[in-house]
Design an enzyme around this catalytic site. Structure first.
Site, short mmCIF file in Angstrom:
data_model
loop_
_atom_site.label_atom_id
_atom_site.label_comp_id
_atom_site.label_asym_id
_atom_site.label_seq_id
_atom_site.Cartn_x
_atom_site.Cartn_y
_atom_site.Cartn_z
N GLY A 61 8.32 -3.52 -14.96
CA GLY A 61 9.33 -2.88 -13.18
C GLY A 61 8.91 -2.92 -12.62
N ARG A 87 -4.20 -2.69 1.90
CA ARG A 87 -3.55 -4.08 1.43
C ARG A 87 -1.90 -4.36 1.34
NH1 ARG A 87 -5.62 -8.42 2.43
NH2 ARG A 87 -5.68 -9.33 5.17
N ASN A 109 4.24 -6.61 -0.78
CA ASN A 109 5.46 -6.20 -0.79
C ASN A 109 5.48 -5.14 -0.14
OD1 ASN A 109 8.33 -6.13 -1.25
ND2 ASN A 109 7.59 -8.45 -2.24
N PRO A 110 6.14 -4.93 1.38
CA PRO A 110 6.93 -3.07 1.09
C PRO A 110 7.82 -2.55 0.73
CG PRO A 110 6.23 -4.95 3.03
CD PRO A 110 6.14 -5.66 2.17
N GLN A 157 8.15 1.82 -5.15
CA GLN A 157 7.00 3.09 -6.02
C GLN A 157 6.77 3.77 -5.64
OE1 GLN A 157 6.99 1.01 -9.04
NE2 GLN A 157 4.47 0.91 -9.38
N GLY A 190 -4.17 -0.26 -5.86
CA GLY A 190 -2.92 0.19 -6.57
C GLY A 190 -2.29 1.05 -6.06
N GLY A 209 0.95 2.53 -8.04
CA GLY A 209 1.77 2.63 -9.60
C GLY A 209 1.94 3.91 -9.68
N GLU A 210 0.47 4.83 -9.67
CA GLU A 210 0.87 6.42 -10.03
C GLU A 210 0.35 7.38 -9.34
OE1 GLU A 210 -0.83 5.24 -15.02
OE2 GLU A 210 -1.61 4.95 -12.92
#
Length: 244
Positions: free
Chosen positions: A16, A159, A162-163, A169, A233, A235-236
């Site tokens: 997701g 980089r 995808n903004p 996120q 990354g 994500g977290e």
């Protein structure tokens, strides 16, 4: 494929977070085709190469570089075919649908398979993400109710491919961290040691109604030494400063 479309096949998965979209973007840009001509097949290691698990905010930074190399490999193979069929001058021109059509008329049905893998990190190089967050909080001095009204989240994740997905996120991660700090808590019966709130009826997590106004700022500074996409990354990392 013979119509000039691309298939990206990987054992990675999309939880997701938008991995499917980002991998399609990387392949389309490197190969030199439109995004709508790329399909991504993922999550099945029975038919696809193995890929890292989705933890540690590593999926895009690990899989996207391999996809980029695979797209470059496929593009170079196509150019070699064009050169053999139509000459060196034709091979120097950009690939397009018309060129693929002519190539398929000459060669018949054909599929080119490009492969790529993630290069190891350079010796002595650590790949890390940085984040700074600030919040505006109001507290009811009578009831003790605490509410976050506004948050500013500044992130350095290399980089930003995808903004929109990266912003999502950050917002989702901030909401998780805020829930950890203000709402969530497991309750244990001291006598029986049973969990007293085993469901979402008693274990409270924040919802969209608890979401404050969030301003997300990305430094968008590609780390070219990290990998060939310059991405790190995301994500977290948004969870950690939010909780603090």
């Amino acid at each position: 494929l013979q119509d000039g479309s691309l298939q990206v096949i990987t054992g990675s998965q999309d939880l997701g977070t938008g991995t499917r979209t980002v991998l399609a973007q990387v392949a389309a840009e490197e190969f030199g085709t439109d995004l709508d001509r790329v399909t991504v097949i993922l999550g099945d290691t029975g038919t696809a190469p193995f890929a890292p698990a989705s933890w540690g905010s590593m999926t895009v930074a690990s899989v996207a570089p391999a996809v980029r190399l695979a797209a470059a490999d496929a593009r170079n193979q196509i150019k070699d075919l064009v050169k053999q069929a139509f000459g060196e001058a034709a091979a120097k021109k950009p690939l397009n649908a018309e060129r693929f059509r002519k190539l398929s008329e000459t060669l018949g049905t054909f599929t080119v398979t490009g492969t790529g893998s993630r290069f190891p990190n350079p010796a002595g190089k650590r790949i890390v993400a940085y984040a700074v967050q600030s919040v505006q909080v109001v507290v009811d001095l009578v009831t003790g109710e605490t509410r976050v009204e506004r948050a500013v989240c500044v992130h350095d994740c290399g980089r930003v491919i995808n903004p929109r997905l990266a912003t999502s996120q950050v917002e989702g991660g901030f909401l998780q961290g805020m829930g950890m700090a203000l709402m969530e808590g497991r309750r244990i019966d001291p006598q029986t040691h049973r969990v007293l709130n085993p469901s979402l009826l008693g274990y409270k997590v924040p919802t969209v109604r608890d979401l404050p106004v969030i301003e997300t700022i990305f430094l968008d500074d590609p780390d070219d030494k990290a990998n060939n996409t310059g991405a790190i990354g995301i994500g977290e990392p948004p969870v950690i400063p939010a909780a603090a």
